[in-house]
Design a protein around this motif. Structure first.
Motif, PDB file in Angstrom:
ATOM      1  N   TYR A 124     -89.739 -24.730  83.576  1.00 44.17           N
ATOM      2  CA  TYR A 124     -91.171 -24.640  83.308  1.00 44.17           C
ATOM      3  C   TYR A 124     -91.399 -23.689  82.128  1.00 44.17           C
ATOM      4  CZ  TYR A 124     -91.652 -26.524  88.065  1.00 44.17           C
ATOM      5  OH  TYR A 124     -91.565 -27.297  89.213  1.00 44.17           O
ATOM      6  N   LYS A 125     -92.186 -24.122  81.177  1.00 40.13           N
ATOM      7  CA  LYS A 125     -92.476 -23.302  79.997  1.00 40.13           C
ATOM      8  C   LYS A 125     -93.707 -22.438  80.236  1.00 40.13           C
ATOM      9  CE  LYS A 125     -94.317 -25.246  76.358  1.00 40.13           C
ATOM     10  NZ  LYS A 125     -94.472 -26.086  75.151  1.00 40.13           N
ATOM     11  N   SER A 151     -94.096 -27.712  83.424  1.00 44.84           N
ATOM     12  CA  SER A 151     -92.877 -28.472  83.158  1.00 44.84           C
ATOM     13  C   SER A 151     -93.175 -29.608  82.187  1.00 44.84           C
ATOM     14  CB  SER A 151     -92.303 -29.037  84.459  1.00 44.84           C
ATOM     15  OG  SER A 151     -93.219 -29.963  85.029  1.00 44.84           O
ATOM     16  N   GLU A 152     -92.125 -30.272  81.724  1.00 40.25           N
ATOM     17  CA  GLU A 152     -92.312 -31.383  80.787  1.00 40.25           C
ATOM     18  C   GLU A 152     -93.100 -32.530  81.409  1.00 40.25           C
ATOM     19  OE1 GLU A 152     -88.651 -32.682  79.141  1.00 40.25           O
ATOM     20  OE2 GLU A 152     -88.431 -30.935  77.819  1.00 40.25           O
ATOM     21  N   ASP A 153     -92.985 -32.691  82.740  1.00 40.04           N
ATOM     22  CA  ASP A 153     -93.728 -33.772  83.387  1.00 40.04           C
ATOM     23  C   ASP A 153     -95.115 -33.328  83.839  1.00 40.04           C
ATOM     24  OD1 ASP A 153     -93.198 -32.193  85.585  1.00 40.04           O
ATOM     25  OD2 ASP A 153     -92.011 -33.686  86.660  1.00 40.04           O
TER      26      ASP A 153
END
Length: 314
Positions: free
Chosen positions: A169-170, A199-201
């Motif tokens: 997670y960014k 997260s990317e999703d």
């Protein structure tokens, strides 16, 4: 969790296991739209068909560029229709009324996995299969804003990450509440900070850290010297980096639960991680925040059928 807030329209993807405050990318013909506490939003596929029909025209109006707006539309009417509903922490627009302020806020009243909560230690379950939080933070020069609901520090670098059970997670932003929103055994703390990740999703994860009055916090000193008293139109760039690794307590024992944003629209599916050991801030620092936001915390919500977990072995 308190958009974690430039606007207040976040929707999150439902998670099986677990945010904080208060959120995924809202996609309308691949156009990113409103955000809340700096978090991009997603439309959940499981939204009731009727609501989805209403949400799409709204988002199109909010996201349309001037070239896409019909010449017969009046700018004032468009601005009015895209304005987020007003909410606050008191009175007729306070937490008890959030669910009735706008249909998009329905989860605030009807949700089943709402945040914050009281973490009753007697109810915490040990799960040794939960991996330790992997925190990959670097000293970062944040930008500072007052979004009208809290003080928020935005991460412009995209270089800080939190890994939970192998999922990355960014970090998007960090914001604060007074008093703390989550409690431990019914005890509130002087403040609470929320590190909001995505997260990317599009799933949100919040790392919450409790704050008590003690010695001055040197990591937050530069930010606190520039606290905007009024809602800002542009971010204020800080002079000094914040070393998040040294901001957080050395003891990373945490409690995990599935929750929601702690601000409207109270969207669920947020992965909450609350550190057990509080950090310290001086009374002067706490009072400086309180002078701007004397109370910006949502009351604790019922746990209902949820479980609280830890992987800490005492």
């Amino acid at each position: 969790m308190n958009k974690i807030e430039q606007n207040s329209s976040i929707s999150t993807k439902k998670s099986g296991n677990f945010d904080f405050s208060e959120a995924f990318k809202l996609k309308v013909r691949r156009v990113q739209c409103k955000n809340y506490e700096g978090v991009v939003v997603h439309v959940q596929k499981k939204i009731i068909h009727g609501l989805l029909v209403l949400a799409i025209p709204f988002s199109l109006a909010a996201c349309s560029s001037p070239s896409n707006v019909a010449t017969t539309e009046k700018p004032k009417e468009e601005t009015k229709s895209s304005a987020p509903p007003h909410w606050s922490y008191e009175g007729d627009t306070g937490p008890a009324k959030w669910g009735s302020l706008d249909p998009s806020f329905a989860s605030c009243a009807n949700g089943t996995e709402q945040s914050p909560i009281d973490i009753e230690l007697s109810k915490v379950k040990l799960d040794k299969t939960i991996q330790e939080l992997k925190i990959d933070y670097k000293p970062t020069v944040f930008t500072l804003m007052n979004n009208g609901h809290t003080i928020q520090l935005n991460d412009p670098t995209g270089s800080n990450f939190l890994t939970i059970d192998g999922k990355k997670y960014k970090l998007l932003q960090m914001h604060f509440h007074k008093p703390s929103e989550n409690q431990i055994n019914g005890q509130s703390f002087d403040m609470e900070g929320h590190l909001v990740h995505q997260s990317e999703d599009g799933q949100l994860a919040v790392l919450g850290f409790l704050i008590k009055v003690g010695k001055e916090n040197s990591q937050l000193a530069d930010a606190w010297s520039k606290l905007p008293k009024d809602k800002t139109k542009e971010d204020v760039k800080l002079d000094k980096p914040i070393d998040l690794a040294n901001l957080l307590p050395q003891d990373k024992k945490a409690y995990f639960y599935s929750g929601s944003l702690t601000t409207p629209p109270c969207s669920e599916g947020v992965k909450w991680n609350v550190l057990n050991t509080p950090i310290e801030m001086s009374a002067e620092q706490v009072n400086a925040f309180a002078a701007i936001f004397p109370n910006n915390s949502r009351p604790v919500q019922p746990l209902k059928d949820r479980s609280i977990f830890t992987n800490y072995i005492s």
